[in-house]
Scaffold this motif. Structure first.
Motif, PDB file in Angstrom:
ATOM      1  N   VAL A  63      17.567 -13.133 -68.434  1.00 10.64           N
ATOM      2  CA  VAL A  63      16.383 -12.542 -67.830  1.00 10.64           C
ATOM      3  C   VAL A  63      15.184 -12.713 -68.760  1.00 10.64           C
ATOM      4  O   VAL A  63      15.262 -12.437 -69.965  1.00 10.64           O
ATOM      5  CB  VAL A  63      16.617 -11.045 -67.531  1.00 10.64           C
ATOM      6  N   GLY A  64      14.077 -13.200 -68.205  1.00  9.41           N
ATOM      7  CA  GLY A  64      12.857 -13.370 -68.976  1.00  9.41           C
ATOM      8  C   GLY A  64      12.750 -14.703 -69.682  1.00  9.41           C
ATOM      9  O   GLY A  64      11.699 -15.015 -70.253  1.00  9.41           O
ATOM     10  N   TRP A  65      13.820 -15.507 -69.661  1.00  7.67           N
ATOM     11  CA  TRP A  65      13.799 -16.825 -70.281  1.00  7.67           C
ATOM     12  C   TRP A  65      13.777 -17.856 -69.160  1.00  7.67           C
ATOM     13  O   TRP A  65      14.813 -18.196 -68.592  1.00  7.67           O
ATOM     14  CB  TRP A  65      15.016 -17.029 -71.173  1.00  7.67           C
ATOM     15  N   SER A  66      12.620 -18.370 -68.841  1.00  9.40           N
ATOM     16  CA  SER A  66      12.426 -19.205 -67.657  1.00  9.40           C
ATOM     17  C   SER A  66      12.760 -20.672 -67.916  1.00  9.40           C
ATOM     18  O   SER A  66      12.090 -21.347 -68.714  1.00  9.40           O
ATOM     19  CB  SER A  66      10.985 -19.101 -67.160  1.00  9.40           C
ATOM     20  N   ASP A 354      22.173 -10.583 -67.119  1.00  8.20           N
ATOM     21  CA  ASP A 354      22.017 -11.998 -67.460  1.00  8.20           C
ATOM     22  C   ASP A 354      23.144 -12.823 -66.853  1.00  8.20           C
ATOM     23  O   ASP A 354      24.323 -12.458 -66.955  1.00  8.20           O
ATOM     24  CB  ASP A 354      22.032 -12.185 -68.977  1.00  8.20           C
TER      25      ASP A 354
END
Length: 467
Positions: A63-66, A354
């Motif tokens: 999550v948050g790592w695109s 995740d």
């Protein structure tokens, strides 16, 4: 077609769609070429390229790592020097990347001229490994080599959902070849492109392993000997020299058979490794290799801190150095080995939010070998994750080199110095190419890096890039 309906490539029950793709791609397990085998070769990554291939993925591992943003940054850096072929499953994925490229400062005209979207069914983005390895001849022919794929050795350990994803991509090279109109030849060997590094003149380096289940070429090809694996690589690629390294880096370790590692402060860190050579070495030219180094000071600090990952990395790299120092190329000439920084362990936290957490949790299906610490996943607790960070996982193309940048605020400050030092080494060793640093964390969360999600298409006349 849902992934649950897909079958493995060498099953006797090929679907009609797969059969059609096989026919378009050359089919069969023979070499399918009129040329003598020696006419075909895999060009070095430093040779001219017609395009670089990447592929979409429909989710992030953390999550948050695109992943989309990371890929867009890579494409924006590549496009001024080399066109990009981007595989998509749908118009929606194509539009999502167009928007991401716009956010990465590419204009609509630049996108139209430098990015070709190719609709090819796929599940994940690791085209280096199963998207096909391109070969050429001196007269300009182009073809692809396709190996068997066993989900990085995880099929025996993972549940049906994970295996369906891997099986979807077992035939990706076949589908890419059919879409490009390029002949595809096939080998029964279980192998990925990330575990093969070619100097373009007849030598290939690969990670053999010690026969541990799911690890290295030996562990992934039951019933094969090292001599048989070597012979198959020579047959398929017309190379005359195969060099095997024995052990994988601890940051590139098998989730069940080799992790978790007990880190300082009693932290147990898991990993999703695929034991590939592109985590260990890279070619500068046909006789010069880059190899990471754990310095004496770093080793002493690791011993004092009780850090087994750095200690093991030191041993693996020293063994690799000894093997490569004693080896010669296809013409009997020794190699020049340039030592570069080793980033050391970078540990992050994964939670049930995740996808990478669930990927690890699913690896508990083997009848004998079980996931250590499985109760953490049964209780849906956070776990520590060792990123597969390696400076060797970089991309060389015409006029540009994409290198990883591992430092982020809050991480060890020595990473900032190592990032800068490695970029300087690359600039000196690959003159005439821009050096662009890319943060690869979104990719590392899934077990790979910049090199893993790209595949170069050599500059040849048999296939021409066109939007």
């Amino acid at each position: 077609m849902s992934t649950s309906t897909l079958v493995r490539r060498r099953s006797l029950l090929l679907s009609a769609a797969a059969s059609a793709a096989l026919a378009a791609c050359g089919g069969g397990d023979d070499d399918g070429a009129a040329d003598a085998p020696a006419a075909w070769r895999v060009p070095a990554e430093t040779e001219p390229q017609q395009a670089v291939m990447l592929a979409s993925i429909g989710y992030d591992y953390k999550v948050g790592w695109s992943i989309l943003e990371t890929q867009a940054a890579m494409i924006a850096a590549l496009a001024p020097s080399v066109p990009v072929v981007y595989l998509v499953n749908s118009a929606e994925e194509r539009e999502a990347m167009r928007l991401a490229l716009g956010a990465a400062q590419m204009s609509g005209t630049q996108i139209a001229q430098r990015v070709r979207f190719l609709t090819v069914e796929h599940a994940e983005m690791w085209v280096r490994d199963y998207g096909g390895i391109f070969q050429t001849t001196a007269r300009g022919d182009l073809r692809m080599v396709d190996f068997d794929f066993d989900g990085y050795g995880y099929n025996a350990f993972s549940g049906p959902d994970t295996n369906d994803t891997y099986n979807t991509d077992n035939d990706l090279a076949v589908r890419v070849g059919a879409a490009m109109g390029v002949e595809c030849v096939r080998s029964p060997l279980v192998c990925e492109g990330g575990n093969l590094h070619f100097n373009g003149r007849g030598t290939v380096i690969a990670l053999l392993g010690d026969g541990t289940e799911g690890v290295g070429l030996l562990g992934r090809n039951k019933g094969w000997t090292a001599a048989q694996i070597e012979a198959e690589l020579k047959r398929v690629f017309s190379v005359t020299k195969v060099i095997f390294l024995k052990r994988n880096m601890p940051s590139d370790a098998h989730t069940v058979m080799q992790t978790p590692y007990r880190m300082p402060d009693d932290v147990w860190a898991y990993n999703v490794g695929v034991t590939h050579i592109d985590e260990m070495i890279a070619w500068v030219d046909e006789r010069t290799l880059l190899l990471p180094e754990v310095t004496g000071a770093e080793l002493a600090a690791a011993i004092a801190a009780g850090d087994p990952v750095t200690q093991l990395a030191h041993d693996v790299l020293q063994e690799a150095h000894a093997i490569l120092s004693a080896a010669t190329d296809q013409d009997g000439r020794p190699f020049t080995i340039v030592r570069v920084p080793e980033p050391g362990p970078i540990v992050v936290e994964l939670t049930p939010d995740d996808n990478a957490w669930w990927m690890i949790a699913d690896m508990n299906q083997h009848p004998t070998h079980k996931l250590k610490g499985a109760e953490r996943f049964a209780n849906e607790e956070p776990v520590s994750y060792l990123l597969p960070a390696s400076y060797m996982n970089f991309v060389v193309s015409d006029g540009v080199v994409l290198v990883p940048r591992f430092y982020q605020p809050g991480r060890d400050l020595t990473l900032k110095d190592k990032d800068a030092a490695f970029a300087q080494i690359i600039a000196a060793r690959y003159p005439g190419r821009r050096v662009v640093q890319i943060a690869p964390d979104a990719l590392l969360a899934g077990g790979g890096g910049l090199h893993c999600i790209t595949q170069q298409i050599p500059k040849q006349v048999a296939w021409q890039f066109a939007v």
